[in-house]
Each structure stands twice: as C-alpha cells, then as structure tokens.
Write a protein that holds these residues in place. Structure first.
Motif, PDB file in Angstrom:
ATOM      1  N   ASP A  57       5.423  -8.751   0.369  1.00 43.24           N
ATOM      2  CA  ASP A  57       6.142  -7.561   0.282  1.00 43.24           C
ATOM      3  C   ASP A  57       5.970  -7.134  -1.227  1.00 43.24           C
ATOM      4  O   ASP A  57       5.955  -5.870  -1.578  1.00 43.24           O
ATOM      5  CB  ASP A  57       7.717  -7.791   0.594  1.00 43.24           C
ATOM      6  N   ASP A  58       6.332  -8.112  -2.186  1.00 39.64           N
ATOM      7  CA  ASP A  58       6.268  -7.617  -3.676  1.00 39.64           C
ATOM      8  C   ASP A  58       4.880  -7.213  -4.009  1.00 39.64           C
ATOM      9  O   ASP A  58       4.724  -6.071  -4.821  1.00 39.64           O
ATOM     10  CB  ASP A  58       6.794  -8.896  -4.371  1.00 39.64           C
ATOM     11  N   VAL A  59       3.982  -8.138  -3.610  1.00 37.54           N
ATOM     12  CA  VAL A  59       2.523  -7.611  -3.843  1.00 37.54           C
ATOM     13  C   VAL A  59       2.228  -6.180  -3.333  1.00 37.54           C
ATOM     14  O   VAL A  59       1.505  -5.133  -3.914  1.00 37.54           O
ATOM     15  CB  VAL A  59       1.548  -8.457  -3.616  1.00 37.54           C
ATOM     16  N   GLN A  60       2.508  -6.108  -1.944  1.00 38.40           N
ATOM     17  CA  GLN A  60       2.168  -4.931  -1.233  1.00 38.40           C
ATOM     18  C   GLN A  60       2.865  -3.516  -2.020  1.00 38.40           C
ATOM     19  O   GLN A  60       2.224  -2.504  -2.136  1.00 38.40           O
ATOM     20  CB  GLN A  60       2.617  -4.867   0.106  1.00 38.40           C
ATOM     21  N   ALA A  61       4.257  -3.727  -2.428  1.00 34.23           N
ATOM     22  CA  ALA A  61       4.852  -2.709  -3.178  1.00 34.23           C
ATOM     23  C   ALA A  61       4.274  -2.245  -4.408  1.00 34.23           C
ATOM     24  O   ALA A  61       4.182  -1.157  -4.801  1.00 34.23           O
ATOM     25  CB  ALA A  61       6.263  -2.866  -3.084  1.00 34.23           C
ATOM     26  N   ALA A  62       3.865  -3.394  -5.059  1.00 31.14           N
ATOM     27  CA  ALA A  62       3.302  -2.918  -6.410  1.00 31.14           C
ATOM     28  C   ALA A  62       2.049  -2.323  -6.347  1.00 31.14           C
ATOM     29  O   ALA A  62       1.778  -1.394  -7.104  1.00 31.14           O
ATOM     30  CB  ALA A  62       3.124  -4.498  -7.140  1.00 31.14           C
ATOM     31  N   LEU A  63       1.071  -2.872  -5.272  1.00 28.43           N
ATOM     32  CA  LEU A  63      -0.189  -2.041  -5.232  1.00 28.43           C
ATOM     33  C   LEU A  63       0.085  -0.658  -4.689  1.00 28.43           C
ATOM     34  O   LEU A  63      -0.683   0.269  -4.986  1.00 28.43           O
ATOM     35  CB  LEU A  63      -1.042  -2.943  -4.049  1.00 28.43           C
ATOM     36  N   ALA A  64       1.097  -0.457  -4.012  1.00 29.10           N
ATOM     37  CA  ALA A  64       1.225   0.711  -3.495  1.00 29.10           C
ATOM     38  C   ALA A  64       1.548   1.868  -4.746  1.00 29.10           C
ATOM     39  O   ALA A  64       1.390   2.986  -4.670  1.00 29.10           O
ATOM     40  CB  ALA A  64       2.552   0.936  -2.237  1.00 29.10           C
ATOM     41  N   ARG A  65       2.528   1.255  -5.481  1.00 33.88           N
ATOM     42  CA  ARG A  65       2.860   1.967  -6.766  1.00 33.88           C
ATOM     43  C   ARG A  65       1.546   2.371  -7.658  1.00 33.88           C
ATOM     44  O   ARG A  65       1.585   3.419  -8.312  1.00 33.88           O
ATOM     45  CB  ARG A  65       3.727   1.223  -7.427  1.00 33.88           C
ATOM     46  N   SER A  66       0.798   1.259  -7.766  1.00 29.79           N
ATOM     47  CA  SER A  66      -0.553   1.514  -8.569  1.00 29.79           C
ATOM     48  C   SER A  66      -1.446   2.630  -7.913  1.00 29.79           C
ATOM     49  O   SER A  66      -2.051   3.398  -8.555  1.00 29.79           O
ATOM     50  CB  SER A  66      -1.291   0.100  -8.469  1.00 29.79           C
ATOM     51  N   GLU A  67      -1.461   2.466  -6.327  1.00 36.06           N
ATOM     52  CA  GLU A  67      -1.919   3.623  -5.641  1.00 36.06           C
ATOM     53  C   GLU A  67      -1.758   5.022  -5.991  1.00 36.06           C
ATOM     54  O   GLU A  67      -2.661   5.933  -6.272  1.00 36.06           O
ATOM     55  CB  GLU A  67      -2.131   3.471  -4.252  1.00 36.06           C
ATOM     56  N   ALA A  68      -0.179   5.054  -6.147  1.00 34.84           N
ATOM     57  CA  ALA A  68       0.047   6.409  -6.552  1.00 34.84           C
ATOM     58  C   ALA A  68      -0.270   7.023  -7.731  1.00 34.84           C
ATOM     59  O   ALA A  68      -0.488   8.061  -8.071  1.00 34.84           O
ATOM     60  CB  ALA A  68       1.858   6.041  -6.151  1.00 34.84           C
ATOM     61  N   ARG A  69      -0.203   5.808  -8.674  1.00 36.04           N
ATOM     62  CA  ARG A  69      -0.612   6.255 -10.228  1.00 36.04           C
ATOM     63  C   ARG A  69      -1.936   6.700 -10.051  1.00 36.04           C
ATOM     64  O   ARG A  69      -2.381   7.734 -10.932  1.00 36.04           O
ATOM     65  CB  ARG A  69      -0.179   5.207 -11.035  1.00 36.04           C
ATOM     66  N   PHE A  70      -2.851   5.948  -9.410  1.00 39.94           N
ATOM     67  CA  PHE A  70      -4.056   6.534  -9.371  1.00 39.94           C
ATOM     68  C   PHE A  70      -4.402   7.894  -9.001  1.00 39.94           C
ATOM     69  O   PHE A  70      -5.061   8.462  -9.481  1.00 39.94           O
ATOM     70  CB  PHE A  70      -4.983   5.298  -8.829  1.00 39.94           C
ATOM     71  N   VAL A  71      -3.917   8.024  -7.676  1.00 41.32           N
ATOM     72  CA  VAL A  71      -4.041   9.440  -7.084  1.00 41.32           C
ATOM     73  C   VAL A  71      -3.608  10.534  -8.086  1.00 41.32           C
ATOM     74  O   VAL A  71      -4.324  11.568  -8.259  1.00 41.32           O
ATOM     75  CB  VAL A  71      -3.237   9.381  -5.692  1.00 41.32           C
ATOM     76  N   ASP A  72      -2.251  10.162  -8.566  1.00 40.22           N
ATOM     77  CA  ASP A  72      -1.804  11.147  -9.854  1.00 40.22           C
ATOM     78  C   ASP A  72      -2.622  11.545 -10.841  1.00 40.22           C
ATOM     79  O   ASP A  72      -2.860  12.665 -10.981  1.00 40.22           O
ATOM     80  CB  ASP A  72      -0.228  10.706  -9.900  1.00 40.22           C
ATOM     81  N   ARG A  73      -3.179  10.395 -11.403  1.00 47.05           N
ATOM     82  CA  ARG A  73      -3.926  10.339 -12.837  1.00 47.05           C
ATOM     83  C   ARG A  73      -5.325  11.289 -12.220  1.00 47.05           C
ATOM     84  O   ARG A  73      -5.807  12.173 -12.851  1.00 47.05           O
ATOM     85  CB  ARG A  73      -4.244   9.051 -13.212  1.00 47.05           C
ATOM     86  N   VAL A  74      -5.888  10.533 -11.063  1.00 48.82           N
ATOM     87  CA  VAL A  74      -6.973  11.592 -10.763  1.00 48.82           C
ATOM     88  C   VAL A  74      -6.817  13.065 -10.305  1.00 48.82           C
ATOM     89  O   VAL A  74      -7.823  13.686 -10.596  1.00 48.82           O
ATOM     90  CB  VAL A  74      -7.993  10.860  -9.525  1.00 48.82           C
ATOM     91  N   ALA A  75      -5.648  13.264  -9.676  1.00 53.72           N
ATOM     92  CA  ALA A  75      -5.567  14.528  -9.329  1.00 53.72           C
ATOM     93  C   ALA A  75      -5.279  15.300 -10.402  1.00 53.72           C
ATOM     94  O   ALA A  75      -5.889  16.881 -10.533  1.00 53.72           O
ATOM     95  CB  ALA A  75      -4.297  14.573  -8.421  1.00 53.72           C
ATOM     96  N   ARG A  76      -4.622  14.943 -11.529  1.00 54.12           N
ATOM     97  CA  ARG A  76      -4.616  15.863 -12.713  1.00 54.12           C
ATOM     98  C   ARG A  76      -5.885  16.110 -13.400  1.00 54.12           C
ATOM     99  O   ARG A  76      -5.934  17.200 -14.142  1.00 54.12           O
ATOM    100  CB  ARG A  76      -3.493  14.951 -13.815  1.00 54.12           C
ATOM    101  N   GLY A  77      -6.812  14.918 -13.383  1.00 55.30           N
ATOM    102  CA  GLY A  77      -8.014  15.223 -14.002  1.00 55.30           C
ATOM    103  C   GLY A  77      -8.599  16.446 -13.223  1.00 55.30           C
ATOM    104  O   GLY A  77      -9.397  17.243 -14.066  1.00 55.30           O
TER     105      GLY A  77
END
Length: 276
Positions: free
Chosen positions: A145-165
């Motif tokens: 659960d901890d690893v899945q939640a951390a990866l989900a947060r990372s995915e959200a950061r990734f999408v946000d950063r690429v979207a802004r670019g």
C-alpha cells in the motif's frame, strides 16, 4: 552515531547503489553487507535498527518509491535549449502561418527524439519502471500500500510537470486546445507519457527502436522528413488536441518573448547559461 543517522546513511548508500545501475525487478542485486560498508556505519548499529535485512529492504523500497521522479530524467533546460537551436536556424518561418506550422512540426520531431534517447539511457527511469513491476509482486499489506501510494503521487507529479511543459510551449508558439476536442494538457501529458514509457520498455529488448526512422509528414508540413516513432506519436497527439490560436498576434514583442523562453537573445543567439 544515532539510530536515526545510521538509518539515513544506510538508505542513502543503498539509493546511490541503485541509481548507479538502475533497479532490477527486485533487490537481489543489492548486498546488505555492501550497503553497510558503503554507508560507513557499524554492523551493530545497523542490526539494532533492522534486526532482519528484509526489514531494511522494505524500508528501501518505500524510500525508492517516495523519491521516484520519472520526469526528472529529462532536464527541462536542455529541452528548451534544443528547441531554441531549432528556432535559431528557422526564425524566418515565424513570419507566416505555414512557416510557424512547419517550425512547430520540426520542434516536435527533434525534441521527441531527444527525450526518448535520454529516458532510455537513464538509470533513474529504469528504476522507476522496475518499481512499477516490483510493487505488483508484493504481498498485500502495508508495504504494498505504501509503495503504491508513493508511486501514484509520483505519477501525479509527472503528469503535472509534463502538462505544464506542453502548455508553456504550445502557448508560446500560438497554439490552443481545440475547443471541441475534449482534451486538456494533463490528458496530453498522460498520453505522451504512456506512449514514451511503452516505447522505452520495448527498446530495452529491441534497441533498433532507438534509431528507427520513418519517412513521413504527419502534420502536412512543407516537406516530409525522417521521423522517430515517438515523434510520430507526439505529432498525432498534438494534432488531435491542439490548433493555432486565431487570436494570437505575431508581433515583435511575441517573437522576443518566445526567444527569451527558449534561451535566445533578441538577435537569435543563445544566451549564456547561469553559473551553477
């Protein structure tokens, strides 16, 4: 040395070992004794903190997942400089709608190829992809659960950063979202990221994909060119959701702002990089 300092030094040493070569599906290639040696801490302190090495590797997986940053593999500054070099050689094309269309097409082609090669060669990206596979094999419980939640947060950061670019470059080049497309920049980022990830995975076993080029003209630009596969995908995504903004006026102020964004001065020469 405190238990907290021992923990930090052990995890930092293990992270450095993983990031040097990338993570495999699992942590079998990381030696607990090598980590202790690399961290420069006593075995007594380590075993006081982690009586069993499996407990340490569980904490290491959490640490890797929390620090996973797939977007960090490609420096935004490097991408901007690359686009700036394209602009410098073709600045005259900004004078007409067709010229701007052709310029945007070339920017898509070269930046997609550069990003693909950088990500493919990145140990951080290989670690991130391996983490995605590793957590699926973990038994149900707090660690999974901890690893899945951390990866989900990372995915959200990734999408946000690429979207802004994407939004930054599209706006600077006078493009907007097609009103009836149902698209958004986060959706564009999600599709672009998924396509990039899929091709990177395929290229790990089929390196020919790195250099494969297809003669094509996916945007009906002035002429066909040799396109990387990821570039064709990026052009398809861009063409589906973006169009020239009819309200944009291409005056001198706008051209100057575009050049500044892409690291060019008013004469079209690259500006000096700041001291680091």
């Amino acid at each position: 040395m405190s238990d907290q300092e021992t923990q930090r030094r052990m995890l930092d040493a293990a992270l450095a070992m993983v990031h040097q070569n990338g993570l495999t599906v699992g942590l079998d290639h990381i030696s607990f004794e090598d980590v202790i040696h690399q961290a420069g801490v006593s075995r007594t302190a380590v075993y006081r903190r982690w009586p069993y090495k499996d407990l340490f590797f569980s904490d290491l997986l959490r640490e890797l997942a929390q620090g996973a940053a797939p977007a960090a593999a490609v420096a935004e500054e490097a991408t901007m400089r690359l686009l700036g070099s394209v602009l410098a050689g073709r600045a005259a094309e900004l004078a007409s709608p067709q010229g701007r269309h052709d310029l945007v097409t070339e920017m898509l082609r070269v930046s997609a190829s550069s990003d693909f090669e950088a990500i493919h060669d990145s140990a951080e990206w290989r670690t991130y992809l391996a983490l995605q596979a590793t957590f699926m094999s973990l038994p149900d419980g707090h660690l999974r659960d901890d690893v899945q939640a951390a990866l989900a947060r990372s995915e959200a950061r990734f999408v946000d950063r690429v979207a802004r670019g994407w939004e930054q470059i599209a706006t600077a080049m006078g493009y907007r979202l097609r009103p009836d497309s149902g698209g958004s920049f986060p959706l564009i980022a999600t599709l672009a990221g998924a396509t990039m990830r899929g091709l990177v995975l395929m290229a790990l076993s089929d390196p020919e994909l790195l250099t494969r080029r297809v003669p094509a003209n996916p945007t009906a630009a002035g002429a066909a060119a040799d396109w990387p596969l990821i570039g064709l995908a990026a052009a398809g995504i861009a063409g589906t959701f973006l169009e020239p903004d009819p309200d944009v006026v291409w005056d001198g102020e706008r051209v100057t702002a575009l050049r500044a964004l892409l690291g060019q001065d008013a004469t079209g020469h690259a500006t000096a990089e700041p001291d680091r």
